[in-house]
Design a protein around this motif. Structure first.
Motif, PDB file in Angstrom:
ATOM      1  N   ALA A  18     -83.359  24.292  21.060  1.00 23.44           N
ATOM      2  CA  ALA A  18     -84.651  24.987  21.043  1.00 23.44           C
ATOM      3  C   ALA A  18     -84.815  25.793  22.325  1.00 23.44           C
ATOM      4  O   ALA A  18     -85.364  26.906  22.316  1.00 23.44           O
ATOM      5  CB  ALA A  18     -85.791  23.972  20.870  1.00 23.44           C
ATOM      6  N   ALA A  19     -84.314  25.234  23.424  1.00 23.14           N
ATOM      7  CA  ALA A  19     -84.419  25.929  24.709  1.00 23.14           C
ATOM      8  C   ALA A  19     -83.755  27.307  24.639  1.00 23.14           C
ATOM      9  O   ALA A  19     -84.300  28.289  25.160  1.00 23.14           O
ATOM     10  CB  ALA A  19     -83.768  25.094  25.811  1.00 23.14           C
ATOM     11  N   LEU A  20     -82.597  27.395  23.995  1.00 27.91           N
ATOM     12  CA  LEU A  20     -81.903  28.687  23.888  1.00 27.91           C
ATOM     13  C   LEU A  20     -82.786  29.713  23.179  1.00 27.91           C
ATOM     14  O   LEU A  20     -82.822  30.883  23.580  1.00 27.91           O
ATOM     15  CB  LEU A  20     -80.573  28.524  23.136  1.00 27.91           C
ATOM     16  CG  LEU A  20     -79.501  27.696  23.843  1.00 27.91           C
ATOM     17  CD1 LEU A  20     -78.290  27.523  22.923  1.00 27.91           C
ATOM     18  CD2 LEU A  20     -79.080  28.336  25.160  1.00 27.91           C
ATOM     19  N   ASN A  21     -83.498  29.272  22.142  1.00 29.73           N
ATOM     20  CA  ASN A  21     -84.361  30.210  21.424  1.00 29.73           C
ATOM     21  C   ASN A  21     -85.590  30.600  22.231  1.00 29.73           C
ATOM     22  O   ASN A  21     -86.098  31.720  22.094  1.00 29.73           O
ATOM     23  CB  ASN A  21     -84.748  29.636  20.055  1.00 29.73           C
ATOM     24  CG  ASN A  21     -83.582  29.722  19.081  1.00 29.73           C
ATOM     25  OD1 ASN A  21     -82.829  30.694  19.094  1.00 29.73           O
ATOM     26  ND2 ASN A  21     -83.417  28.708  18.257  1.00 29.73           N
ATOM     27  N   VAL A  22     -86.091  29.689  23.071  1.00 31.37           N
ATOM     28  CA  VAL A  22     -87.180  30.062  23.978  1.00 31.37           C
ATOM     29  C   VAL A  22     -86.675  31.139  24.946  1.00 31.37           C
ATOM     30  O   VAL A  22     -87.325  32.175  25.133  1.00 31.37           O
ATOM     31  CB  VAL A  22     -87.725  28.841  24.756  1.00 31.37           C
ATOM     32  CG1 VAL A  22     -88.723  29.290  25.835  1.00 31.37           C
ATOM     33  CG2 VAL A  22     -88.371  27.838  23.797  1.00 31.37           C
ATOM     34  N   TYR A  23     -85.507  30.921  25.544  1.00 33.31           N
ATOM     35  CA  TYR A  23     -84.957  31.892  26.505  1.00 33.31           C
ATOM     36  C   TYR A  23     -84.762  33.260  25.848  1.00 33.31           C
ATOM     37  O   TYR A  23     -85.108  34.291  26.431  1.00 33.31           O
ATOM     38  CB  TYR A  23     -83.604  31.416  27.047  1.00 33.31           C
ATOM     39  CG  TYR A  23     -83.675  30.228  27.987  1.00 33.31           C
ATOM     40  CD1 TYR A  23     -84.541  30.217  29.080  1.00 33.31           C
ATOM     41  CD2 TYR A  23     -82.850  29.119  27.790  1.00 33.31           C
ATOM     42  CE1 TYR A  23     -84.599  29.125  29.942  1.00 33.31           C
ATOM     43  CE2 TYR A  23     -82.894  28.020  28.657  1.00 33.31           C
ATOM     44  CZ  TYR A  23     -83.776  28.038  29.729  1.00 33.31           C
ATOM     45  OH  TYR A  23     -83.805  26.965  30.576  1.00 33.31           O
ATOM     46  N   VAL A  24     -84.159  33.265  24.649  1.00 29.91           N
ATOM     47  CA  VAL A  24     -83.871  34.538  23.968  1.00 29.91           C
ATOM     48  C   VAL A  24     -85.159  35.339  23.764  1.00 29.91           C
ATOM     49  O   VAL A  24     -85.216  36.527  24.097  1.00 29.91           O
ATOM     50  CB  VAL A  24     -83.193  34.292  22.596  1.00 29.91           C
ATOM     51  CG1 VAL A  24     -83.215  35.552  21.737  1.00 29.91           C
ATOM     52  CG2 VAL A  24     -81.751  33.814  22.789  1.00 29.91           C
ATOM     53  N   ASN A  25     -86.181  34.689  23.224  1.00 30.40           N
ATOM     54  CA  ASN A  25     -87.396  35.431  22.884  1.00 30.40           C
ATOM     55  C   ASN A  25     -88.258  35.723  24.105  1.00 30.40           C
ATOM     56  O   ASN A  25     -88.799  36.821  24.234  1.00 30.40           O
ATOM     57  CB  ASN A  25     -88.169  34.673  21.808  1.00 30.40           C
ATOM     58  CG  ASN A  25     -87.393  34.656  20.498  1.00 30.40           C
ATOM     59  OD1 ASN A  25     -86.994  35.704  19.992  1.00 30.40           O
ATOM     60  ND2 ASN A  25     -87.134  33.477  19.961  1.00 30.40           N
ATOM     61  N   ALA A  26     -88.367  34.753  25.012  1.00 30.31           N
ATOM     62  CA  ALA A  26     -89.175  34.969  26.221  1.00 30.31           C
ATOM     63  C   ALA A  26     -88.603  36.115  27.040  1.00 30.31           C
ATOM     64  O   ALA A  26     -89.348  36.853  27.706  1.00 30.31           O
ATOM     65  CB  ALA A  26     -89.251  33.692  27.046  1.00 30.31           C
ATOM     66  N   GLY A  27     -87.275  36.304  26.965  1.00 34.85           N
ATOM     67  CA  GLY A  27     -86.629  37.352  27.742  1.00 34.85           C
ATOM     68  C   GLY A  27     -87.028  38.764  27.345  1.00 34.85           C
ATOM     69  O   GLY A  27     -86.851  39.706  28.113  1.00 34.85           O
ATOM     70  N   SER A  28     -87.568  38.928  26.127  1.00 31.71           N
ATOM     71  CA  SER A  28     -87.972  40.263  25.667  1.00 31.71           C
ATOM     72  C   SER A  28     -89.482  40.477  25.731  1.00 31.71           C
ATOM     73  O   SER A  28     -89.982  41.525  25.303  1.00 31.71           O
ATOM     74  CB  SER A  28     -87.511  40.476  24.218  1.00 31.71           C
ATOM     75  OG  SER A  28     -86.105  40.359  24.127  1.00 31.71           O
ATOM     76  N   ILE A  29     -90.211  39.495  26.262  1.00 30.40           N
ATOM     77  CA  ILE A  29     -91.677  39.603  26.329  1.00 30.40           C
ATOM     78  C   ILE A  29     -92.083  40.304  27.622  1.00 30.40           C
ATOM     79  O   ILE A  29     -91.604  39.963  28.704  1.00 30.40           O
ATOM     80  CB  ILE A  29     -92.318  38.195  26.204  1.00 30.40           C
ATOM     81  CG1 ILE A  29     -92.097  37.659  24.784  1.00 30.40           C
ATOM     82  CG2 ILE A  29     -93.792  38.235  26.562  1.00 30.40           C
ATOM     83  CD1 ILE A  29     -92.533  36.227  24.585  1.00 30.40           C
ATOM     84  N   LYS A  30     -92.960  41.312  27.474  1.00 29.28           N
ATOM     85  CA  LYS A  30     -93.354  42.100  28.647  1.00 29.28           C
ATOM     86  C   LYS A  30     -94.442  41.413  29.477  1.00 29.28           C
ATOM     87  O   LYS A  30     -94.630  41.739  30.643  1.00 29.28           O
ATOM     88  CB  LYS A  30     -93.828  43.480  28.196  1.00 29.28           C
ATOM     89  CG  LYS A  30     -92.668  44.341  27.692  1.00 29.28           C
ATOM     90  CD  LYS A  30     -93.148  45.645  27.074  1.00 29.28           C
ATOM     91  CE  LYS A  30     -91.968  46.426  26.510  1.00 29.28           C
ATOM     92  NZ  LYS A  30     -92.400  47.525  25.622  1.00 29.28           N
ATOM     93  N   ASP A  31     -95.189  40.498  28.844  1.00 32.87           N
ATOM     94  CA  ASP A  31     -96.251  39.771  29.539  1.00 32.87           C
ATOM     95  C   ASP A  31     -95.599  38.642  30.352  1.00 32.87           C
ATOM     96  O   ASP A  31     -95.380  37.538  29.868  1.00 32.87           O
ATOM     97  CB  ASP A  31     -97.222  39.211  28.477  1.00 32.87           C
ATOM     98  CG  ASP A  31     -98.327  38.367  29.083  1.00 32.87           C
ATOM     99  OD1 ASP A  31     -98.274  38.043  30.285  1.00 32.87           O
ATOM    100  OD2 ASP A  31     -99.261  38.018  28.326  1.00 32.87           O
ATOM    101  N   ASP A  32     -95.329  38.970  31.635  1.00 37.02           N
ATOM    102  CA  ASP A  32     -94.579  38.017  32.469  1.00 37.02           C
ATOM    103  C   ASP A  32     -95.306  36.689  32.645  1.00 37.02           C
ATOM    104  O   ASP A  32     -94.657  35.641  32.741  1.00 37.02           O
ATOM    105  CB  ASP A  32     -94.323  38.627  33.861  1.00 37.02           C
ATOM    106  CG  ASP A  32     -93.190  39.634  33.818  1.00 37.02           C
ATOM    107  OD1 ASP A  32     -92.423  39.620  32.832  1.00 37.02           O
ATOM    108  OD2 ASP A  32     -93.086  40.438  34.761  1.00 37.02           O
ATOM    109  N   GLY A  33     -96.623  36.752  32.708  1.00 36.19           N
ATOM    110  CA  GLY A  33     -97.389  35.516  32.877  1.00 36.19           C
ATOM    111  C   GLY A  33     -97.163  34.581  31.711  1.00 36.19           C
ATOM    112  O   GLY A  33     -96.944  33.381  31.888  1.00 36.19           O
TER     113      GLY A  33
END
Lengths: 207, 207
Positions: free
Chosen positions: B161-176
């Motif tokens: 699950a962690a890998l999928n969090v990293y993949v998607n969070a990496g493309s989010i522009k809202d850094d917070g």
């Protein structure tokens, strides 16, 4: 056939107060998922011009992953059958001396089988771990996270199968048989330990 | 519903060249298997005179494991749906400026959702790991190996699950948003690392 159960029904049976399906079947299913995900990464890689340089390698990995998936899917039911044979042997009559001898022999034979089944699962999982390394290194980077899930699934399955080898080998009176199986298992575990961390880190590096 | 697929059909779809189901659904299923096996150990323990001293604790663990199993079983489909929403957003028209703005907004919203789904999965897996520690320590020793399979399944699911969090969070522009999710995830991973080895060793010690 247990592989024809729905995911929900399988989970319900796993969570129930029945002895089977139990951890051995769950281990086999995890290993099969690992093999399936290696296969998925290969499917996104083979036959594409961009990955022509690794096409032959990825086709070989795909074939091997599909073979391992077949072995591991069959092991879901084989674990239940091996457990049932052990229980049936323990349930044999033990009133006369002849019955006692027959029962002890049947138990020992069933325990050997119940050791071979998770050991075969462990072997297939070790193969899935090796294959996941190739998928992680050379597969389509768009699905590299699936290679990371594959390696963790295969590793969990290997460690889980190991527990069932230990449990059954521990009751086998033929020390030569059980020590050879435990020795092979521990070689598989030792090889996996470092590999899994390295493969998972390689996946993270390609995300 | 994906949870109504047979094990064989699920594995076949996982291994196919389709994007879903993929590693996220496999992770959720592994976590659900871990929760189910904690439940199984509890079922072999509660209501038995021999384990009366831990009966109340094991009933609490059983309830919590069943709740986690429900969350994780639902996550098998939720992962597919979240991925499909991301793909649908990327497929929106981008000819006019207004369309571009709408598309970017939809992508970002879908990516946030596709980060929350595996993070919720990771949280439930961390809970299953904690519960497996209690099952391993106090559950019926005849099924303690199932607690060992549970902890490995939940750990593999958490790392996946962690890998999928990293993949998607990496493309989010809202850094917070993304840094808060990654921070929570890394706290879950850090807590699990030592616990998993300790729980697995405790299981081996009780075999």
């Amino acid at each position: 056939m247990i592989k024809n159960l729905s995911l929900q029904a399988f989970l319900d049976q796993l969570a129930s107060g029945a002895s089977t399906p139990g951890g051995g079947s769950a281990a086999a299913l995890m290993g099969a998922m690992g093999a399936a995900l290696v296969g998925m990464v290969c499917q996104f890689t083979v036959g594409r011009e961009k990955y022509a340089a690794v096409d032959a390698d990825m086709r070989r990995v795909l074939d091997a992953a599909e073979s391992a998936r077949k072995v591991l899917t069959d092991a879901i039911a084989a674990d239940v059958e091996a457990f049932d044979r052990v229980m049936a042997a323990y349930g044999m009559p033990k009133d006369s001396d002849a019955e006692k001898v027959a029962r002890t022999g049947a138990i020992q034979l069933a325990l050997k089988d119940a050791t071979e089944v998770p050991l075969a699962c462990a072997r297939a999982c070790a193969e899935v771990i090796r294959l996941s390394a190739e998928a992680a290194a050379h597969g389509n980077p768009n699905v590299v996270s699936d290679a990371g899930v594959a390696v963790m699934a295969a590793y969990a399955a290997l460690k889980s199968a190991a527990l069932n080898v230990y449990v059954n080998a521990g009751s086998i009176k033929d020390d030569g048989f059980s020590s050879a199986r435990v020795r092979e298992l521990e070689a598989l575990l030792a090889a996996a330990e470092g590999d899994v961390t390295r493969i998972f880190d390689a996946v993270r590096g390609r995300l």
